[in-house]
Structures are given as structure tokens and as C-alpha cells.
Design a protein around this motif. Sequence first.
Motif, PDB file in Angstrom:
ATOM      1  N   ALA A 182       0.803  -1.244   0.129  1.00  0.00           N
ATOM      2  CA  ALA A 182      -0.050  -0.068   0.022  1.00  0.00           C
ATOM      3  C   ALA A 182       0.963   1.278  -0.047  1.00  0.00           C
ATOM      4  O   ALA A 182       2.103   1.329   0.102  1.00  0.00           O
ATOM      5  N   THR A 183       0.197   2.451  -0.273  1.00  0.00           N
ATOM      6  CA  THR A 183       0.991   3.665  -0.235  1.00  0.00           C
ATOM      7  C   THR A 183       0.609   4.619   0.900  1.00  0.00           C
ATOM      8  O   THR A 183      -0.563   4.151   1.446  1.00  0.00           O
ATOM      9  N   THR A 234      -3.376   5.496   0.419  1.00  0.00           N
ATOM     10  CA  THR A 234      -4.370   4.663   0.901  1.00  0.00           C
ATOM     11  C   THR A 234      -4.310   4.409   2.373  1.00  0.00           C
ATOM     12  O   THR A 234      -5.483   4.313   2.969  1.00  0.00           O
ATOM     13  N   ALA A 258       4.645   0.781  -4.117  1.00  0.00           N
ATOM     14  CA  ALA A 258       3.675   0.581  -2.961  1.00  0.00           C
ATOM     15  C   ALA A 258       4.576  -0.130  -1.874  1.00  0.00           C
ATOM     16  O   ALA A 258       5.814  -0.375  -2.297  1.00  0.00           O
ATOM     17  N   ARG A 279      -8.298   0.631   0.824  1.00  0.00           N
ATOM     18  CA  ARG A 279      -8.605   1.594  -0.021  1.00  0.00           C
ATOM     19  C   ARG A 279      -8.019   1.948  -1.355  1.00  0.00           C
ATOM     20  O   ARG A 279      -8.664   2.706  -2.183  1.00  0.00           O
ATOM     21  N   ASP A 280      -7.415   0.943  -1.718  1.00  0.00           N
ATOM     22  CA  ASP A 280      -7.119   0.864  -3.257  1.00  0.00           C
ATOM     23  C   ASP A 280      -8.344  -0.123  -4.093  1.00  0.00           C
ATOM     24  O   ASP A 280      -8.108  -1.275  -4.588  1.00  0.00           O
TER      25      ASP A 280
END
Length: 374
Positions: free
Chosen positions: A222-223, A226, A256, A288-289
Motif C-alpha cells: 500500500a501507499t 491509501t 507501494a 482503500r485501493d
Amino acid sequence: MVIDVGRDRVLAYRAAAQELARTGTEPESLRVFRLGVQDNQSGAAVLALAARCSGTFTSDDVFDGGRTVRTWSVRGAPHLHGRAELPGLATALWPLDDGDAETRLGSSGRAVRKAGVSGTEAFRLVAAAMRDTVTEPMTKGDASAGVSRRVPDALKYDCRTCGATHVYGSLFQNAALAAGILLDPRASGTVLLPDSEAGSIPGEARGTDELIRAYLRLHGPATPETVADFFGTRADRIRRVWPEGLTEVRVAGSAAWLDDSGTEELRSAPPFEEVRLLPPTDPFLQARDRSLLLPDESRRKELWKSLNSPGAVFARGEILGTWRLRGAGRKRSELRTSWFEGAPDSELRSAVEREAERVREVNGVEEVRVVFEE
């Protein structure tokens, strides 16, 4: 080191990390409890636990013994948590600074700032007022009225509907965990309870980096963007407490990050070939992605609605459709499935019917009828 993977690897990893193969035996020992399991009044969280545990249980079984509790936590939404996790969670979710606090409160944060009260002070004042107010079981309305009498006017608004003055709802719910407030999981409405084991109201945030790490273990790679979206804040705040010991992962060419402890599972997690009926607030759907979970935009609109979202049929490594349950509180209920790409084959139908039986057992109804729609 940078790892390159495709979307299918990420979905396989998340299914394994979240124990959707039913490797768990006791609800309170599940990995998803590190972030909590979002709930609603229809008992979605217990269905999410049943999707991950091999045993059969009902809502009463989950809450008996007091090891699992219900409270407002992440984004001020109701979640199930292990009671032992609450003190650390309260400090990890405490605002990082005034700007972070205001962002989490949305439009209420702007109103508080305009009135001259800092974001973190608003959290502290409401948390203290909640602790002083809720000393016994109390409805949400009564608790809100009591808190409103104890806080400055800057933290309240005039309600046109009922003609009364209320503390801002987002502030009320976001401060509840720090105040040591639980939600009665068996009440038909929203009933607040004081937690006799609650610690002191946090003075500052601590352990937020470990909470981010927990997100990456469950929903990674993830980033910061997100992760920030999940916690209801901004990416620049999350970057300030971004944990060390992460591996960069390129997912279809985009960067990510994943906790180092998950890299081997990312490489080796088997494709998820089973079927699960995930409730609308299931942890798997909380990432959230969403475009990665379900690439087709029209299908995302079917699954994630602003109100009354359906559950997801997660089968053969993909979200293949949606489902809704009708008559959950009656002796007989109907589980209606809708499929993105035509009618399911006989093997898939049988698997869905088996999962529907687990939904029936958890809800305590006598019979469930499965309807397959294209």
C-alpha cells in the motif's frame, strides 16, 4: 530490494494475511483484530469473523467473556476489538497534531478551528466530558446531551431538526475510544457503556507507526495515500510516522510498500480458490485501493455504495458478485446473489450454498434460501 508483482499476487497475499482460508480457530486471535473489524447494527462483523474461523459461533459466543468488545475507533466508526488491544489503540489513534485532528473531523474540524479551538484540544475536552458523563449504560442521545452541557460552545452546533444544541457528531465518536467508552453489542439501539479498564486520556499519539505497519500486513502492498484514507487523515501526516523496515513493491508498475515480514508470504501465498460471502464491512473490502480489488468501475459502484452496500462474493481469487440477506431476524431468510458475469456453474453454486449455511448458523435462523441472479 524491489519486488515486482501482479494484481493476482496481491489478492492472494491479502487473502492469506487475513486468514480467509479459515486458518483461525478463535475470533479474538485473528490477525484482523489488530485494526479491528468494522461493524454495524446488522452484525456484519460477526459474519466477517465466521469467514475466517473454522468453528461455528453466534454473536453471543463472540462477546461472552468480555474478551471482544465493540467501540467507535478507526474513523469514528463502530468496530470490534480485543479488549486487551484498547489502551494501545487509543494512543495510536490519538491525533498526531492539530491539523491531523481537524482533518479527521471533516467539516466539523474547520468549524472548530474557526471558533478558535485547536484540534487536539477539542479531542481532549470531548473525551474528558464523555468520561464524566457516561458512568453507567446510557443511550447515545442522552450521552450526547450530557457531553454538550460540559463542553464549550465552539464544539457544538444548533440542530435545526430537533431545535437543540449538540456536540459535533464526528468529534463525539472519534473521541470515544480515548474516553474509554464501549458500545453495548447486544442493544437494539446505540447504548454507551463505561469501560472500567480504560487507561488515562492520551496526551500525545504513540504507536501510530505500528498501526500503519498492521495495515500494511493486512492490506499491503500500500501507499501513504491509501493508508491515510483508511485512517481518515492526509498522506503528509502519515509520512511523518511512516514505519521503517518496509520493502518497496511494484504492483503493475506502481510503487507501494509492504512490511518486511510479509515479503515471503507475498511471493508464496497460494491463489485463493475457495468461496467466501464477505459482509459489506468485511476487512478485505476495507482496503482503500478499490480499483485493485475490483478493476471495473461500474462494478465498484455496485459494491461500494454510500448507503446500504451489499456484501461481496469472493470466489476463485476474485470478487465475482454481490449478495444481500433478507429477513435476517426471522426464522427463514433469503440470501440473494447477483453475479457480474452470468450465472455461476454448479460447483460455485454448491459452494455458495455451503457458505450461506454458515451465515444462517451465525444469524441463528432456521432456514436460508439462496437465490442466484445474473
